[in-house]
Design an enzyme around this catalytic site. Structure first.
Site, mmCIF file in Angstrom:
data_model
loop_
_atom_site.group_PDB
_atom_site.id
_atom_site.type_symbol
_atom_site.label_atom_id
_atom_site.label_comp_id
_atom_site.label_asym_id
_atom_site.label_seq_id
_atom_site.Cartn_x
_atom_site.Cartn_y
_atom_site.Cartn_z
ATOM 1 N N THR A 1 0.822 -1.202 0.000
ATOM 2 C CA THR A 1 0.000 0.000 0.000
ATOM 3 C C THR A 1 0.868 1.269 0.000
ATOM 4 O O THR A 1 1.843 1.356 0.734
ATOM 5 C CB THR A 1 -0.892 -0.028 1.252
ATOM 6 O OG1 THR A 1 -1.631 -1.243 1.211
ATOM 7 C CG2 THR A 1 -1.828 1.153 1.290
ATOM 8 N N VAL B 1 -13.520 -5.816 -0.312
ATOM 9 C CA VAL B 1 -13.115 -4.427 -0.534
ATOM 10 C C VAL B 1 -12.676 -3.851 0.813
ATOM 11 O O VAL B 1 -13.390 -3.970 1.811
ATOM 12 C CB VAL B 1 -14.280 -3.587 -1.114
ATOM 13 C CG1 VAL B 1 -13.875 -2.121 -1.249
ATOM 14 C CG2 VAL B 1 -14.724 -4.145 -2.471
ATOM 15 N N GLY B 2 -11.506 -3.261 0.848
ATOM 16 C CA GLY B 2 -10.997 -2.661 2.086
ATOM 17 C C GLY B 2 -11.383 -1.194 2.193
ATOM 18 O O GLY B 2 -12.337 -0.725 1.558
ATOM 19 N N ASP B 3 -10.626 -0.479 3.002
ATOM 20 C CA ASP B 3 -10.938 0.935 3.268
ATOM 21 C C ASP B 3 -10.452 1.887 2.184
ATOM 22 O O ASP B 3 -10.970 2.998 2.044
ATOM 23 C CB ASP B 3 -10.290 1.350 4.599
ATOM 24 C CG ASP B 3 -8.771 1.127 4.583
ATOM 25 O OD1 ASP B 3 -8.318 0.092 4.045
ATOM 26 O OD2 ASP B 3 -8.042 1.991 5.096
ATOM 27 N N THR C 1 -3.383 3.229 6.236
ATOM 28 C CA THR C 1 -2.980 1.872 5.858
ATOM 29 C C THR C 1 -3.156 0.946 7.053
ATOM 30 O O THR C 1 -2.956 1.357 8.194
ATOM 31 C CB THR C 1 -1.524 1.845 5.350
ATOM 32 O OG1 THR C 1 -1.218 0.505 4.937
ATOM 33 C CG2 THR C 1 -0.531 2.278 6.418
ATOM 34 N N GLY C 2 -3.580 -0.261 6.787
ATOM 35 C CA GLY C 2 -3.794 -1.212 7.882
ATOM 36 C C GLY C 2 -4.945 -2.143 7.534
ATOM 37 O O GLY C 2 -5.366 -2.227 6.377
ATOM 38 N N GLY D 1 -8.167 -3.011 6.687
ATOM 39 C CA GLY D 1 -9.185 -2.114 6.150
ATOM 40 C C GLY D 1 -10.516 -2.153 6.880
ATOM 41 O O GLY D 1 -11.174 -1.126 7.068
#
Ligand code: ASP
Length: 229
Positions: A95, A124-126, A146-147, A149
């Site tokens: 990321t 789907v993440g953040d 980042t992390g 999500g």
């Protein structure tokens, strides 16, 4: 691939999710923002739009690296989903986020990711969700997260930093610490963010094992921090 860009002056945002083979998803997200009609495009419809826009596509082999492949194989064998910044993953090339303040006081944020290693297809993440993994407003700040999500989505992390500054009139540093050090652990989250405010203050807090980060203020030296230090 997921990507998002946001302009703090206009509050226009552009994001893409679940797209494949697009050479530069950030360029695509910016094109979506500049068109101004939609905010988030996904899947095949998004890829068709990228073709219409004449954006570059690459074969799967363009994105292949042996290191990433082995990482995926390892995660598959262990049936785990791995975050770039977690302790078990010491080589992180995933990321990427960027935030900026220009000389006119305009803020912008962008984030691009391949998601988490061995994530469920369709997850789907953040990153492509406005206010979750990315946010910018000239009134307050620009934030890129980042992390894991799911936890950033639950606490609407990037917008929460901005809202804390706007409604509680607290500093960028305090708002970011509240979100990353208090709210994120409450939902079992892990990760960090980079942020700059309208005065040019910069903060880069994280509660993951590490986070590669760099920042620059006009007239000063470029700062670079690797992993934990
Ligand atoms: N936040 C990203 C996601 O959950 C992953 C990352 O930041 O490494 O998809």
């Amino acid at each position: 691939m997921d990507a998002q860009v946001m302009c703090g002056k206009s509050l226009k945002a552009g994001a893409v999710t679940c797209v494949r083979n697009i050479r530069n998803p950030i360029v695509f997200a910016r094109a979506v923002m500049q068109q101004g009609k939609h905010v988030l495009l996904s899947c095949r419809g998004a890829e068709d739009e990228a073709r219409t826009l004449g954006l570059a596509f690459e074969e799967d082999s363009y994105f292949f690296t042996q290191f990433r492949f082995e990482q995926l194989e390892k995660a598959r064998k262990k049936s785990t989903v791995v975050l770039d910044h977690s302790a078990s993953n010491h080589e992180k090339f995933g990321t990427v986020g960027a935030v900026a303040l220009d000389t006119h006081g305009n803020l912008a944020a962008s984030t691009s990711t391949g998601g988490m290693t061995n994530q469920k297809p369709g997850r789907v993440g953040d990153t492509p969700l406005v206010g979750c993994g990315n946010y910018a407003s000239n009134k307050t700040c620009a934030v890129s997260c980042t992390g894991i999500g799911e936890s950033f989505i639950r606490i609407v992390a990037a917008h929460d930093v901005s809202a804390l500054m706007e409604y509680k009139n607290i500093s960028l540093e305090k708002a970011c610490r509240k979100v990353i050090e208090e709210k994120l652990p409450e939902v079992g989250g892990e990760g960090g963010l980079i942020a700059v405010d309208k005065m040019g203050n910069i903060t880069l807090p994280f509660i993951s094992e590490g986070m590669y980060r760099s920042w620059y203020k006009a007239g000063e030296e470029i700062q670079l921090k690797i992993y934990r230090d």
